[in-house]
Design a protein around this motif. Structure first.
Motif, PDB file in Angstrom:
ATOM      1  N   GLY A 258       6.570  -0.763   2.335  1.00  0.00           N
ATOM      2  CA  GLY A 258       7.740  -1.481   1.852  1.00  0.00           C
ATOM      3  C   GLY A 258       9.033  -1.094   2.527  1.00  0.00           C
ATOM      4  O   GLY A 258      10.089  -1.626   2.194  1.00  0.00           O
ATOM      5  N   THR A 260      12.049  -1.089   4.796  1.00  0.00           N
ATOM      6  CA  THR A 260      12.780  -2.088   5.588  1.00  0.00           C
ATOM      7  C   THR A 260      13.966  -1.413   6.267  1.00  0.00           C
ATOM      8  O   THR A 260      14.509  -0.433   5.753  1.00  0.00           O
ATOM      9  CB  THR A 260      13.297  -3.243   4.709  1.00  0.00           C
ATOM     10  OG1 THR A 260      14.163  -2.705   3.680  1.00  0.00           O
ATOM     11  CG2 THR A 260      12.145  -3.983   4.057  1.00  0.00           C
ATOM     12  N   ASP A 262      17.760  -1.888   8.232  1.00  0.00           N
ATOM     13  CA  ASP A 262      18.922  -2.729   8.471  1.00  0.00           C
ATOM     14  C   ASP A 262      19.084  -2.887   9.981  1.00  0.00           C
ATOM     15  O   ASP A 262      19.597  -1.997  10.663  1.00  0.00           O
ATOM     16  CB  ASP A 262      20.168  -2.086   7.863  1.00  0.00           C
ATOM     17  CG  ASP A 262      21.410  -2.944   8.058  1.00  0.00           C
ATOM     18  OD1 ASP A 262      21.270  -4.077   8.549  1.00  0.00           O
ATOM     19  OD2 ASP A 262      22.512  -2.473   7.718  1.00  0.00           O
ATOM     20  N   LYS A 293      16.273   1.020   3.671  1.00  0.00           N
ATOM     21  CA  LYS A 293      16.788   0.594   2.377  1.00  0.00           C
ATOM     22  C   LYS A 293      15.627   0.529   1.386  1.00  0.00           C
ATOM     23  O   LYS A 293      14.578  -0.025   1.691  1.00  0.00           O
ATOM     24  CB  LYS A 293      17.455  -0.783   2.501  1.00  0.00           C
ATOM     25  CG  LYS A 293      18.495  -0.883   3.617  1.00  0.00           C
ATOM     26  CD  LYS A 293      19.638   0.099   3.416  1.00  0.00           C
ATOM     27  CE  LYS A 293      20.663  -0.017   4.545  1.00  0.00           C
ATOM     28  NZ  LYS A 293      21.746   0.978   4.426  1.00  0.00           N
ATOM     29  N   THR A 294      15.823   1.107   0.227  1.00  0.00           N
ATOM     30  CA  THR A 294      14.776   1.093  -0.795  1.00  0.00           C
ATOM     31  C   THR A 294      14.735  -0.271  -1.465  1.00  0.00           C
ATOM     32  O   THR A 294      15.751  -0.780  -1.938  1.00  0.00           O
ATOM     33  CB  THR A 294      15.039   2.179  -1.853  1.00  0.00           C
ATOM     34  OG1 THR A 294      15.126   3.448  -1.204  1.00  0.00           O
ATOM     35  CG2 THR A 294      13.913   2.217  -2.870  1.00  0.00           C
ATOM     36  N   THR A 295      13.554  -0.867  -1.512  1.00  0.00           N
ATOM     37  CA  THR A 295      13.378  -2.188  -2.092  1.00  0.00           C
ATOM     38  C   THR A 295      12.886  -2.081  -3.534  1.00  0.00           C
ATOM     39  O   THR A 295      12.365  -1.039  -3.941  1.00  0.00           O
ATOM     40  CB  THR A 295      12.351  -2.990  -1.273  1.00  0.00           C
ATOM     41  OG1 THR A 295      11.069  -2.335  -1.378  1.00  0.00           O
ATOM     42  CG2 THR A 295      12.766  -3.060   0.193  1.00  0.00           C
ATOM     43  N   GLU A 297      10.234  -3.366  -4.726  1.00  0.00           N
ATOM     44  CA  GLU A 297       8.800  -3.097  -4.672  1.00  0.00           C
ATOM     45  C   GLU A 297       8.532  -1.613  -4.477  1.00  0.00           C
ATOM     46  O   GLU A 297       7.600  -1.052  -5.076  1.00  0.00           O
ATOM     47  CB  GLU A 297       8.167  -3.894  -3.529  1.00  0.00           C
ATOM     48  CG  GLU A 297       8.159  -5.403  -3.717  1.00  0.00           C
ATOM     49  CD  GLU A 297       9.506  -6.042  -3.449  1.00  0.00           C
ATOM     50  OE1 GLU A 297       9.693  -7.223  -3.811  1.00  0.00           O
ATOM     51  OE2 GLU A 297      10.393  -5.359  -2.873  1.00  0.00           O
ATOM     52  N   GLN A 298       9.362  -0.974  -3.651  1.00  0.00           N
ATOM     53  CA  GLN A 298       9.200   0.461  -3.452  1.00  0.00           C
ATOM     54  C   GLN A 298       9.536   1.238  -4.725  1.00  0.00           C
ATOM     55  O   GLN A 298       8.865   2.215  -5.052  1.00  0.00           O
ATOM     56  CB  GLN A 298      10.100   0.939  -2.317  1.00  0.00           C
ATOM     57  CG  GLN A 298       9.567   0.610  -0.938  1.00  0.00           C
ATOM     58  CD  GLN A 298      10.470   1.189   0.130  1.00  0.00           C
ATOM     59  OE1 GLN A 298      11.616   0.773   0.268  1.00  0.00           O
ATOM     60  NE2 GLN A 298       9.956   2.151   0.868  1.00  0.00           N
ATOM     61  N   GLU A 299      10.565   0.804  -5.417  1.00  0.00           N
ATOM     62  CA  GLU A 299      10.932   1.479  -6.664  1.00  0.00           C
ATOM     63  C   GLU A 299       9.789   1.398  -7.663  1.00  0.00           C
ATOM     64  O   GLU A 299       9.484   2.368  -8.366  1.00  0.00           O
ATOM     65  CB  GLU A 299      12.203   0.845  -7.259  1.00  0.00           C
ATOM     66  CG  GLU A 299      13.462   1.073  -6.449  1.00  0.00           C
ATOM     67  CD  GLU A 299      13.956   2.511  -6.541  1.00  0.00           C
ATOM     68  OE1 GLU A 299      13.376   3.299  -7.309  1.00  0.00           O
ATOM     69  OE2 GLU A 299      14.929   2.835  -5.829  1.00  0.00           O
TER      70      GLU A 299
END
Length: 477
Positions: A258, A260, A262, A293-295, A297-299
């Motif tokens: 997950g 991503t 920038d 960046k934490t998404t 879905e990752q959280e």
């Protein structure tokens, strides 16, 4: 995520050439440093063709073992201060297994108990690290390579392939250094909460345990038995809970995939890269410009992982405490020391966070321990350990908030044995649900057959935790 994954960290100021001019190397020193750099570059280039993946694991292993070349070989005696540590480890594990037999329904999970050196730890755990690190490296390298402007791609041409190889070597170099640090600190093969080593193998690192014992007022023999019990308890879970090993590793992979980046930072990054200079590539990758960046879905994956790790560590904490009882005078102090070590993290755990991009802290381990203790006291160890038979029966994050409610609504649960079949247990649950649904519609014209089915299952009480626990923080495959 307190630490970015490897390839994202800030550059080491000690490895840079800027700073106070008075601290710059002299001519002779600079010549020696240049020679070392060229030697290392030659070594890296000689390894370039040995790995086609996003991380050069051959290079990682070579660097890790070189860094550990002066470390202790693990032949440190215990108790009397003499003798072969392998014998001491096996004796401690045998005693721990005997004590654990009375504290859990799960049988012994390890066929072999071994003493590892730091070098052996690197060699035996590298296959699992490859599974954990590949998704991170693929996301990182793929993001900045694919996001390059088309003009830059066309201009670079064949150099893109070289840059990919250099990226793999940069990752491999960073991984090798990190594994060397971690290998000098871990106490057992399962200390980070994941099954890093081969299946059905309990492993302790005597040299690291001896260093860990130096700051404690507990005999080294007690420390060894206590850690052997924790390792053996972990192995019982991983060996006899079929879904657990895969679920833990898959959730880490899900988190990594997950990631991503920038890509707006690429414009700034592009000016720092000279494809003909491998050092510039590694420097750019570690500059922090591509911090992920934490998404959402990752959280979600992180929350599931933290809950599952807490349940594993909490269960081990409770079972080991019950198995040891008053047998080891220093057990309570060791239990609290290891709780804090796992909850607060240290250099080893920070290294792992750098490698994979997340912290494997069972943040709610104390809550999980309280829940397992409550369930065991109220319902017995058979029902407590039977919850591991299927992931849908496991406590959720919400249950850790309200352990009394969970214990109150806990119904019949299957018991894990050597012949446990999770598919068969799932089919039994579905049949019970269908039977109860048929009983509820007994007033309909075709209620006869449904009622008959319901009566056959009447003696089996359906767990009240079924549908409620499908919600919340349960891990998903």
């Amino acid at each position: 995520m307190s630490k970015p994954p490897f390839g994202f960290g800030p550059p080491d100021p000690d490895k840079r050439g800027d700073g106070d001019p008075s601290e710059q190397p002299s001519g002779a020193e600079a010549f020696n440093q240049l020679g070392q750099m060229l030697s290392q570059l030659g070594q890296m280039l000689s390894q370039a063709g040995s790995s086609s993946g996003p991380v050069n694991y051959d290079l990682a292993k070579q660097i890790a073992l070189q860094n550990l070349s002066g470390s202790d070989d693990g032949k440190i005696g215990f108790a009397s201060g003499t003798g072969d540590s392998s014998t001491a480890v096996r004796d401690a594990a045998h005693l721990a297994e005997l004590w654990l037999d009375a504290a859990t329904i799960l049988p012994a999970g390890a066929n072999t108990t071994v003493a590892w050196s730091a070098r052996t730890w690197v060699e035996k755990t590298l296959p699992t690290w490859q599974r954990l690190c590949d998704p991170v490296a693929q996301q990182v390298s793929g993001a900045w390579m694919q996001a390059l402007p088309e003009e830059a791609k066309q201009a670079a041409g064949p150099l893109l392939s070289m840059m990919g190889q250099m990226g793999g070597m940069a990752f491999g170099s960073q991984l090798g250094n990190a594994l060397a640090q971690l290998a000098q600190e871990v106490l057992t093969s399962t200390e980070v909460g994941l099954p890093l080593g081969p299946a059905n193998t309990s492993a302790l690192l005597p040299a690291n345990i001896e260093k860990f014992t130096e700051g404690l007022e507990v005999p080294s023999s007690e420390v060894l038995v206590f850690l052997a019990a924790r390792e053996a308890a972990h192995q019982r879970l991983f060996a006899h809970v079929p879904w657990l090993r895969q679920r833990l590793l898959a959730t880490v992979e899900e988190f990594a995939r997950g990631i991503t980046v920038d890509t707006s930072a690429l414009e700034s990054l592009a000016g720092q890269i000279d494809p003909s200079n491998p050092a510039s590539i590694e420097e750019a990758m570690s500059s922090g410009l591509l911090e992920p960046k934490t998404t959402p879905e990752q959280e979600s994956a992180l929350k599931r992982l933290e809950t599952l790790l807490a349940l594993v560590e909490g269960w081990v904490d409770v079972v080991v405490a019950e198995a040891i009882g008053d047998r080891l005078p220093g057990a309570d102090a060791l239990r609290e020391t290891l709780r804090r070590r796992r909850a607060t993290g240290g250099p080893a755990e920070q290294t792992f966070a750098t490698l994979v991009g997340l912290e494997l802290r069972p943040r709610r381990m104390r809550a999980a321990s309280s829940l397992w203790k409550l369930v065991g006291d109220r319902h017995g160890i058979d029902k407590r350990d039977g919850l591991w038979s299927h992931p849908d029966l496991m406590p959720t994050a919400e249950d850790l908030d309200e352990p009394l409610d969970f214990a109150d609504r806990l119904g019949d649960t299957p018991v894990i044995g050597e012949d446990f079949d999770p598919i068969a247990e799932l089919e039994k649950t579905e049949k019970r649900e269908a039977a109860e649904s048929g009983s509820a519609s007994a007033s309909s014209s075709d209620s006869g057959s449904d009622s008959g089915s319901g009566s056959e299952s009447g003696s089996e009480a359906k767990p009240d935790s079924g549908s409620d626990q499908d919600k919340g923080d349960n891990p998903t495959s």
